[in-house]
Design an enzyme around this catalytic site. Structure first.
Site, PDB file in Angstrom:
ATOM      1  N   ASP A 186       2.854   0.283  -6.215  1.00 52.46           N
ATOM      2  CA  ASP A 186       2.614   1.645  -5.741  1.00 52.46           C
ATOM      3  C   ASP A 186       1.418   2.206  -6.496  1.00 52.46           C
ATOM      4  O   ASP A 186       1.546   2.955  -7.468  1.00 52.46           O
ATOM      5  CB  ASP A 186       3.854   2.507  -5.956  1.00 52.46           C
ATOM      6  CG  ASP A 186       3.790   3.804  -5.161  1.00 52.46           C
ATOM      7  OD1 ASP A 186       2.753   4.065  -4.522  1.00 52.46           O
ATOM      8  OD2 ASP A 186       4.774   4.562  -5.196  1.00 52.46           O
ATOM      9  N   ALA A 187       0.224   1.815  -6.048  1.00 54.32           N
ATOM     10  CA  ALA A 187      -1.019   2.184  -6.724  1.00 54.32           C
ATOM     11  C   ALA A 187      -1.795   3.268  -5.997  1.00 54.32           C
ATOM     12  O   ALA A 187      -2.665   3.908  -6.584  1.00 54.32           O
ATOM     13  CB  ALA A 187      -1.901   0.945  -6.885  1.00 54.32           C
ATOM     14  N   LYS A 188      -1.522   3.444  -4.694  1.00 47.48           N
ATOM     15  CA  LYS A 188      -2.171   4.479  -3.872  1.00 47.48           C
ATOM     16  C   LYS A 188      -3.689   4.468  -4.025  1.00 47.48           C
ATOM     17  O   LYS A 188      -4.323   5.499  -4.226  1.00 47.48           O
ATOM     18  CB  LYS A 188      -1.598   5.869  -4.181  1.00 47.48           C
ATOM     19  CG  LYS A 188      -0.118   6.011  -3.817  1.00 47.48           C
ATOM     20  CD  LYS A 188       0.371   7.438  -4.049  1.00 47.48           C
ATOM     21  CE  LYS A 188       1.821   7.586  -3.625  1.00 47.48           C
ATOM     22  NZ  LYS A 188       2.773   6.876  -4.508  1.00 47.48           N
ATOM     23  N   ARG A 189      -4.284   3.319  -3.874  1.00 48.22           N
ATOM     24  CA  ARG A 189      -5.723   3.191  -3.993  1.00 48.22           C
ATOM     25  C   ARG A 189      -6.406   3.536  -2.674  1.00 48.22           C
ATOM     26  O   ARG A 189      -5.827   3.376  -1.602  1.00 48.22           O
ATOM     27  CB  ARG A 189      -6.103   1.774  -4.418  1.00 48.22           C
ATOM     28  CG  ARG A 189      -5.581   1.367  -5.801  1.00 48.22           C
ATOM     29  CD  ARG A 189      -6.145   2.266  -6.890  1.00 48.22           C
ATOM     30  NE  ARG A 189      -5.899   1.729  -8.213  1.00 48.22           N
ATOM     31  CZ  ARG A 189      -5.029   2.221  -9.101  1.00 48.22           C
ATOM     32  NH1 ARG A 189      -4.302   3.287  -8.772  1.00 48.22           N
ATOM     33  NH2 ARG A 189      -4.884   1.687 -10.284  1.00 48.22           N
TER      34      ARG A 189
END
Length: 269
Positions: A93-96
């Site tokens: 869950d890095a939301k890049r």
């Protein structure tokens, strides 16, 4: 087996559930652990023992590792490797989200085979345009990986923005439709690898019947949504939806058996 089929297979075996690994400071304290890299590692490896091979989808929240700098990333690398060695699917869950070569760099960091941070999937933010995420979409497709694009998030601020209409269609729906078009164009006839994130708390959710890919659905438990809300939002594609829980399961720690039991109980409801 492509990512979509791999995830659905895990859902068939373990039940359609995503459990987060969210080692925030308050939870470390609740578990009697230090708010440091050593506490982070102990927390994370307890979660790996509890969930790996018992939960379909496991989602480490990158921010809670990143706050410890290189020591935190070392723990995250260990966690990702251990989860990928199990029968569970792991999403970072890095939301890049970025453009061009920078987006390509993010894609290689989280999705390329052999990367220290290699996961089965990664979360992405599309607000530079869904097309800007193409490097990640393409790398995921060729490598048997997946992505989850933020479409209709579970926090109130997101719904206020994402439900706005542009050209007669909500922003959230446009995100879902763009991801669905990519799946139809690049993996016709298969469960796609470009999924979306749609919160179970959303009052007016986007239609999901044209996506043909997995849906990650946060908001269940501590944020107030129930499994009935999941059914409401999922509509006709419930078989593609993976409710995401974190705090309501992690509160059962640090006992491995209790953590696993809490997750399995949610699957059975």
């Amino acid at each position: 087996m492509g990512f979509g089929d791999k995830l659905l297979d895990a859902g068939e075996r373990f039940g359609r559930l995503c459990v987060g690994i969210d080692p925030h400071a308050a939870l470390l304290e609740q578990w009697g652990l230090g708010n440091d890299a050593a506490g982070l590692r102990e927390f994370s490896m307890i979660c790996v023992e509890a969930f790996a091979g018992h939960v379909a989808l496991v989602k480490p929240q990158v921010a809670f590792f990143e706050r410890f700098g290189s020591a935190g990333y070392a723990v995250l690398e260990e966690v990702l490797q251990a989860l990928r060695a199990s029968d569970s699917v792991v999403v970072a869950d890095a939301k890049r989200g970025d453009i061009g070569s920078t987006m390509e760099g993010y894609a290689n960091a989280w999705l390329a085979a052999g990367s220290p941070l290699e996961a089965d999937a990664v979360t992405l933010t599309p607000y530079l345009g869904v097309g800007s995420l193409t490097p990640a979409f393409d790398l995921a497709r060729t490598g048997g990986k997946g992505v989850f694009v933020m479409a209709a998030n579970s926090n109130p601020e997101a719904e206020q923005f994402q439900s706005q209409s542009v050209g007669g269609v909500s922003i959230a729906q446009q995100m879902v439709d763009a991801c669905g078009e990519f799946n139809r164009s690049h993996v016709p006839g298969e469960v796609g690898h470009v999924g979306v994130v749609v919160g179970a708390t959303v009052g007016h959710p986007p239609r999901l019947d044209g996506l043909n890919a997995a849906v990650l659905m946060p908001g269940v438990g501590a944020q107030g949504a129930t499994l009935d809300d999941v059914t409401r939002v999922a509509g006709s594609v419930a078989h593609l939806v993976f409710p995401n829980v974190s705090r309501s399961v992690l509160a059962a720690g640090p006992d491995v058996y209790e953590l696993r039991k809490r997750a399995i109980e949610l699957v059975k409801r």
